[in-house]
Design a protein around this motif. Structure first.
Motif, PDB file in Angstrom:
ATOM      1  N   ALA A 258      48.457 -33.708 -20.386  1.00 40.46           N
ATOM      2  CA  ALA A 258      48.964 -35.083 -20.247  1.00 40.46           C
ATOM      3  C   ALA A 258      49.801 -35.209 -18.975  1.00 40.46           C
ATOM      4  O   ALA A 258      49.687 -36.194 -18.231  1.00 40.46           O
ATOM      5  N   VAL A 259      50.626 -34.200 -18.715  1.00 39.96           N
ATOM      6  CA  VAL A 259      51.473 -34.238 -17.520  1.00 39.96           C
ATOM      7  C   VAL A 259      50.612 -34.182 -16.259  1.00 39.96           C
ATOM      8  O   VAL A 259      50.842 -34.931 -15.296  1.00 39.96           O
ATOM      9  N   LEU A 260      49.599 -33.322 -16.289  1.00 41.59           N
ATOM     10  CA  LEU A 260      48.714 -33.198 -15.124  1.00 41.59           C
ATOM     11  C   LEU A 260      48.015 -34.528 -14.845  1.00 41.59           C
ATOM     12  O   LEU A 260      47.980 -34.993 -13.693  1.00 41.59           O
ATOM     13  N   LEU A 261      47.478 -35.151 -15.886  1.00 39.21           N
ATOM     14  CA  LEU A 261      46.768 -36.418 -15.692  1.00 39.21           C
ATOM     15  C   LEU A 261      47.727 -37.503 -15.200  1.00 39.21           C
ATOM     16  O   LEU A 261      47.374 -38.309 -14.344  1.00 39.21           O
TER      17      LEU A 261
ATOM     18  N   GLY B  87      38.081 -40.674 -22.923  1.00 41.44           N
ATOM     19  CA  GLY B  87      38.925 -41.168 -24.012  1.00 41.44           C
ATOM     20  C   GLY B  87      40.297 -41.594 -23.540  1.00 41.44           C
ATOM     21  O   GLY B  87      40.946 -42.435 -24.160  1.00 41.44           O
ATOM     22  N   LEU B  88      40.739 -40.996 -22.447  1.00 41.72           N
ATOM     23  CA  LEU B  88      42.088 -41.315 -21.955  1.00 41.72           C
ATOM     24  C   LEU B  88      42.061 -42.294 -20.798  1.00 41.72           C
ATOM     25  O   LEU B  88      43.111 -42.765 -20.355  1.00 41.72           O
ATOM     26  N   SER B  89      40.853 -42.582 -20.284  1.00 45.56           N
ATOM     27  CA  SER B  89      40.809 -43.308 -19.017  1.00 45.56           C
ATOM     28  C   SER B  89      41.422 -44.705 -19.115  1.00 45.56           C
ATOM     29  O   SER B  89      42.068 -45.156 -18.167  1.00 45.56           O
TER      30      SER B  89
ATOM     31  N   ALA C  71      37.984 -47.298 -10.464  1.00 41.04           N
ATOM     32  CA  ALA C  71      37.594 -46.094  -9.715  1.00 41.04           C
ATOM     33  C   ALA C  71      38.350 -44.857 -10.208  1.00 41.04           C
ATOM     34  O   ALA C  71      37.924 -43.726  -9.962  1.00 41.04           O
ATOM     35  N   LEU C  72      39.451 -45.081 -10.908  1.00 45.04           N
ATOM     36  CA  LEU C  72      40.314 -43.960 -11.307  1.00 45.04           C
ATOM     37  C   LEU C  72      39.579 -42.842 -12.063  1.00 45.04           C
ATOM     38  O   LEU C  72      39.683 -41.667 -11.676  1.00 45.04           O
ATOM     39  N   PRO C  73      38.830 -43.148 -13.149  1.00 42.97           N
ATOM     40  CA  PRO C  73      38.181 -42.053 -13.881  1.00 42.97           C
ATOM     41  C   PRO C  73      37.231 -41.247 -13.006  1.00 42.97           C
ATOM     42  O   PRO C  73      37.130 -40.038 -13.151  1.00 42.97           O
ATOM     43  N   VAL C  74      36.548 -41.951 -12.089  1.00 40.32           N
ATOM     44  CA  VAL C  74      35.592 -41.259 -11.217  1.00 40.32           C
ATOM     45  C   VAL C  74      36.345 -40.286 -10.305  1.00 40.32           C
ATOM     46  O   VAL C  74      35.944 -39.121 -10.136  1.00 40.32           O
ATOM     47  N   ILE C  75      37.446 -40.761  -9.734  1.00 41.12           N
ATOM     48  CA  ILE C  75      38.229 -39.910  -8.821  1.00 41.12           C
ATOM     49  C   ILE C  75      38.829 -38.730  -9.588  1.00 41.12           C
ATOM     50  O   ILE C  75      38.768 -37.583  -9.142  1.00 41.12           O
ATOM     51  N   LEU C  76      39.400 -39.036 -10.751  1.00 40.53           N
ATOM     52  CA  LEU C  76      40.013 -37.964 -11.543  1.00 40.53           C
ATOM     53  C   LEU C  76      38.969 -36.927 -11.944  1.00 40.53           C
ATOM     54  O   LEU C  76      39.231 -35.717 -11.901  1.00 40.53           O
ATOM     55  N   ASP C  77      37.778 -37.402 -12.303  1.00 42.32           N
ATOM     56  CA  ASP C  77      36.722 -36.484 -12.701  1.00 42.32           C
ATOM     57  C   ASP C  77      36.382 -35.544 -11.543  1.00 42.32           C
ATOM     58  O   ASP C  77      36.203 -34.337 -11.742  1.00 42.32           O
TER      59      ASP C  77
ATOM     60  N   ASP D  53      37.817 -28.955 -20.342  1.00 41.69           N
ATOM     61  CA  ASP D  53      38.212 -29.706 -21.525  1.00 41.69           C
ATOM     62  C   ASP D  53      38.944 -30.996 -21.123  1.00 41.69           C
ATOM     63  O   ASP D  53      38.775 -32.039 -21.747  1.00 41.69           O
ATOM     64  N   THR D  54      39.737 -30.896 -20.063  1.00 43.50           N
ATOM     65  CA  THR D  54      40.430 -32.097 -19.575  1.00 43.50           C
ATOM     66  C   THR D  54      39.417 -33.129 -19.099  1.00 43.50           C
ATOM     67  O   THR D  54      39.559 -34.325 -19.345  1.00 43.50           O
ATOM     68  N   ARG D  55      38.376 -32.628 -18.417  1.00 43.77           N
ATOM     69  CA  ARG D  55      37.317 -33.555 -17.977  1.00 43.77           C
ATOM     70  C   ARG D  55      36.683 -34.234 -19.174  1.00 43.77           C
ATOM     71  O   ARG D  55      36.360 -35.409 -19.145  1.00 43.77           O
TER      72      ARG D  55
END
Lengths: 222, 794
Positions: free
Chosen positions: B712-715, B439-441, B405-411, B432-434
């Motif tokens: 990177a820090v934000l994510l 790629g980072l998920s 669920a993480l990528p969905v929530i982060l998105d 751009d982060t989205r």
């Protein structure tokens, strides 16, 4: 004079030593002028365009935009010059894929603090992009993407527009329309337009033409 | 043809060495964590098996007496009546478990050291010899019995014959328990006729110790698996990227007539080769990890459950094989989807690699649905499930569901940020982060699992520690403790101390079985120290008054849970009934405990006199008293411990027991950090076309580099923020479900915001450090490389 280039030299390191790309280029361009840069592949057209746009640095010579030598600028200075005075239209569009069409068009204008929503709307209308503003670049055709790239440059109302084969990916009819529009808008915004092209037909529509061969200006036509 | 195809495939790794490095390192680390844990488990289990063989625990039915020991004449009576029983005498000698068996009557399989191996014969075991490992024998003090080192005996156990054990333990004519042979005569008188006080305990599939240690190893295995999953996430990412980048080569090979089946076989062969290589490296690393951790595991087992295991690692082929198999299996799992896509790819499919970062909306939807399904399953298991397996299943569903669920929530969060952006750079940054998210998920999922595990386990351990500290405050209420060497000195000491201190509290205990469970009986004097400090979990009003009146007893939670004793029940101690009026918390103690009054204790166990004393005294006088005792009785530091010393020692033992978990936590987090680094490095090369237009329009490379670190820090921060509630859910499951099933008591859950803040800082620092290299690389990208993006192909 908006753009002044004098005795410009540039070479790249290759397997057989340094390969000269530009050899003593001199040119001038005033506001409201249009200039075509033609020449065969490898003649140095794009390199010259990149140096004028502050994207690359010369080995020697002077490039002055609005009277300021960009060779004397540091990285941040050149970035500021690109942001505030120059607009570049690339053949490969180079839109920002993560932003919508509307944000792409307004990108440079907002960066330079010259955002004018009415102007953006007008540009979108005249370039036939009004229905595409909410989409992302990947959802557009090649012609539409090129028009977005042109709109992005014009939206910022730069003093100097550099266009590197802006219609290279378009069919002849669409290319003509896009060029016509770009020239009209450049004149309306009192910008200077420097066009790099292979096409003699397109070059013929510019106010002046410079033909490059092996890094030197072979001939200049009015 | 095969060679040509293989060369074409392998050339990819030559051009992308970093990708190969990521794949091999990720797989090696995953295998190392898994096989290291398995090595520790295998070694520990081998020790338990030796112990089980030594003790015969659980394998055979046993006869025990409600009075504690069995008189030898009753054993003889049983044998004469036809009962095939074998005597066992056991106790502690210098703190080491001493077991006396009768080799002639013991059932087959009970003998610990292989009586037929030539070294050890029946004759030897009946002649008064102590058998133990060399390590155990070195710990044993001077005894007038021949010692014989044997690696077959379980660690921390001494084995001898019944007669020698009786002499050494002072149990003349007494037997601790009788082992009942599995084959008995058809006709034999019932046990209650011959010995009414005896109880027959049927064989068990697993002893309490077995269950406890199993749960510990289940914990370790869960951690190993979790770490392995974190690694497999990275492997999956690396393989997926390699497959995408090789699409043009694969299409060309097929267009040139290379059969698809042949191609897939070559890729499988290539992957098996890589996984075997990585597996071998991983198993080697795991061996070193296990060797480093094993002494602490020994401390953990000993500290938590009182079982002894060997502190050294032996070469065991089974975990080498299992390590290699799991490396190959993990690779197969990670590559399955990519292989399937390749098998289904039409010959005329676009050779242009799909943007690896761009996941189709459909797969995002499937992922969301699957995540929801797992999270619902976790909730249902928490609500309706029971037992250890359900507890761990809930943990697995919760963690994997949350990770998916993480990528969905982060998105969603990033989209919200984009909507509220004020400047174009802010808007671009969020957008751009989205775009980078897919790629980072995988790396972020790995970070989420690692962080949640860290939060969960540290909450559990810290809650445990806090409860334990409170428990020590109750139990170690006296300011000073004195140990006498013998009864005579104890009597003198008691008289001496009573004149000088506020109160002397003798500490005396006896071993007894209560309802078939080994327990310690304590007989403290009636004093406010106990009334004020021993808090009951459940009790009748005025419980201490009833205990002090001599007819009632208090028991610990473990005994209450295991024997099913509730307030008001009756238990029998040395033949005398006592009503249970209180149940108290007794964390960390593996066996039962009963408290009766001092007078009753003296009446039931007249031979036991206290050698230890708790002393109530003004803390400022402790040092002076210890100096006096040293001068007047010749007592050394060994005989005198102040409360603070005991607490510090107890806490030190406790803390060490969780070193293993801590080490695994850090390793898992390190693997997640590695995943972020590798993902960012991989993305860095793919980012140039995305960043070049931004640079061309007037943003410096240095600023773009700084933004990469901020990203990177934000994510990492967002992932950490999501990991916190997940970790707390994990802690709740461990405390409220797994702990109750494994240990028999439920611990209160405490929150430790400072610990979480430290963990978050660690995760953010790891992400920032991981981003530093790619960001520096980006900031130093030569303009000529950025210009290549704009180069026209003409």
């Amino acid at each position: 004079m908006l753009l002044s280039v004098s005795d410009l030299h540039k070479s790249y390191a290759g397997p057989d030593g340094h390969l000269p790309v530009l050899r003593g280029i001199k040119m001038l361009l005033a506001r409201g002028e249009t200039l075509a840069l033609t020449g065969e592949s490898g003649s140095g057209k794009s390199t010259l365009l990149h140096i004028i746009g502050g994207l690359d640095q010369p080995d020697s010579g002077i490039v002055a935009v609005d009277g300021v030598d960009i060779g004397a600028m540091d990285d941040a200075g050149r970035a500021g010059m690109r942001r505030d005075k120059v607009g570049v239209v690339f053949q490969q569009f180079n839109l920002i894929p993560s932003l919508t069409v509307e944000s792409n068009i307004g990108f440079q204008a907002r960066l330079s603090g010259r955002l004018d929503q009415n102007w953006i709307k007008e540009l979108a209308d005249r370039l036939g992009l009004s229905a595409q503003l909410g989409k992302h670049p990947e959802q557009l055709s090649g012609g539409q993407q090129q028009r977005v790239a042109i709109a992005r440059t014009l939206a910022a109302k730069p003093a100097l527009i550099l266009a590197d084969e802006p219609t290279g990916n378009l069919d002849e009819e669409t290319a003509d329309k896009v060029m016509e529009l770009m020239m009209t808008l450049a004149i309306e915004t009192d910008s200077a337009l420097l066009l790099v092209t292979h096409s003699h037909r397109l070059a013929g529509r510019m106010g002046r033409r410079l033909h490059l061969r092996a890094g030197q200006i072979e001939r200049a036509e009015e | 043809m095969t060679n040509a195809g293989l060369l074409a495939l392998l050339s990819h790794w030559r051009h992308n060495p970093m990708q190969l490095f990521t794949l091999v390192v990720a797989l090696s680390l995953a295998t190392a964590l898994w096989s290291g844990v398995q090595a520790v488990n295998t070694e520990a289990r081998a020790s338990y098996d030796a112990a089980a063989e030594t003790l015969g625990e659980g394998m055979f039915a046993q006869i025990i007496a409600s009075t504690g020991t069995i008189p030898q004449e009753d054993f003889i009576a049983l044998r004469r009546a036809g009962w095939l029983v074998s005597p066992v005498v056991e106790g502690r000698l210098d703190g080491i478990r001493l077991i006396g068996i009768d080799a002639l009557t013991s059932p087959g399989g009970l003998a610990p050291v292989g009586l037929s191996d030539g070294k050890l014969t029946i004759e030897m075991i009946t002649r008064g010899i102590l058998f133990a490992t060399q390590e155990t024998l070195e710990r044993l003090g001077e005894v007038d019995v021949r010692k014989f080192p044997s690696s077959d005996v379980a660690p921390a156990v001494i084995l001898t014959d019944v007669g020698t054990a009786q002499i050494l333990l002072g149990l003349d004519g007494q037997i601790s328990r009788l082992i009942v042979a599995p084959q008995q005569p058809i006709i034999q008188p019932p046990l209650e006729v011959i010995a009414p006080n005896f109880e027959l305990i049927p064989p068990q599939s697993g002893s309490d110790m077995g269950r406890l240690t199993d749960s510990f190893h289940l914990n370790l295995t869960a951690f190993g698996l979790l770490s392995f999953i974190v690694g497999i996430f990275i492997v999956h990412g690396a393989i997926g990227l390699a497959f995408e980048q090789r699409r043009p080569a694969i299409r060309t090979l097929r267009a040139l007539g290379f059969p698809l089946v042949h191609l897939i076989a070559l890729i499988v062969f290539e992957l098996v080769g890589i996984s075997v290589l990585a597996g071998m490296i991983g198993v080697g690393l795991g061996y070193f990890m296990a060797a480093a951790l094993l002494p602490d595991v020994a401390a953990t087992i000993s500290g938590l459950y009182g079982q002894s295991i060997s502190g050294t690692l032996h070469f065991r082929p089974e975990w080498w094989v299992s390590g290699l198999l799991i490396a190959v299996g993990g690779t197969a799992l990670a590559a399955a989807a990519s292989l399937w896509r390749l098998a289904c790819m039409p010959l005329l499919a676009s050779a242009r690699p799909h943007a690896w970062a761009m996941q189709a909306r459909r797969s995002r939807l499937i992922q969301t649905v699957f995540a929801m399904f797992l999270l619902v399953a976790a909730s249902l298991l928490g609500w309706l499930g029971s037992g250890l397996v359900a507890g761990f299943a809930m943990l697995a569903a919760l963690l994997i569901g949350a990770a998916l669920a993480l990528p969905v929530i982060l998105d969603g969060l990033l989209a919200a940020g984009e909507r509220h952006a004020k400047s174009i750079m802010e808007e671009w940054f969020w957008a751009d982060t989205r775009q980078q998210l897919p790629g980072l998920s995988l790396a972020l999922m790995a970070l989420l699992i690692a962080m949640a595990t860290n939060v969960g386990v540290s909450t559990m351990v810290s809650s445990f520690r806090l409860t334990f500290t409170g428990f020590l405050d109750q139990r170690l209420a006296s300011e000073f403790y004195v140990y006498a060497d013998d009864a005579q000195q104890a009597a003198s000491l008691r008289a001496y101390l009573e004149l000088r201190v506020d109160k002397v509290l003798p500490i005396q205990s006896a071993n007894q079985d209560i309802r078939g469970l080994p327990s310690d009986i304590y007989g403290p004097v009636a004093h406010a120290t106990y009334r004020d400090n021993w808090l009951f979990l459940d009790a009748v009003p005025d419980a201490w008054a009833l205990i002090e009146a001599g007819q009632a007893a208090a028991i610990n939670e473990q005994l209450a849970r295991r024997a099913g004793i509730v307030i008001g029940d009756e238990i029998t101690i040395a033949g005398q009934p006592f009503k249970v009026v209180g149940i108290y918390g007794d964390y960390g103690n593996p066996i039962g405990q009963v408290i009766i009054t001092e007078a009753k204790f003296a009446a039931l166990f007249p031979d036991i006199s206290p050698l230890r004393f708790g002393v109530r005294i003004d803390p400022s006088r402790v040092t002076a008293l210890s100096l006096d005792l040293g001068a007047d009785f010749g007592l050394t530091e060994v005989n005198m411990i102040n409360q603070a010393g005991i607490k510090a020692f107890s806490l030190a033992v406790f803390d060490r027991t969780f070193t293993v978990t801590g080490a695994l936590n850090i390793l898992t987090l390190a693997v997640a950090g590695f995943a972020i680094l590798m993902s960012l490095l991989t993305l860095a090369n793919m980012r140039i076309p995305q960043l070049a237009p931004v640079w061309a329009q007037g943003i410096t490379r240095a600023r773009l580099g700084r933004l990469e670190i901020v990203r990177a820090v934000l994510l990492a921060l967002l992932t950490t923020a999501l990991a916190l509630p997940l970790g707390l859910s994990l802690a709740w499951t461990l405390l409220a479900v797994v702990n109750v099933e494994a240990f028999g008591w439920r611990l209160p859950m405490f929150l430790f915001p400072l610990d979480y803040a430290r963990l978050a800082a660690f995760a953010v620092a790891a992400a920032a450090i991981a981003a530093l290299w790619p960001a520096t690389k980006l900031a130093r990208t030569r303009p000529v490389d950025l210009l290549k993006v704009f180069a026209n192909e003409r």
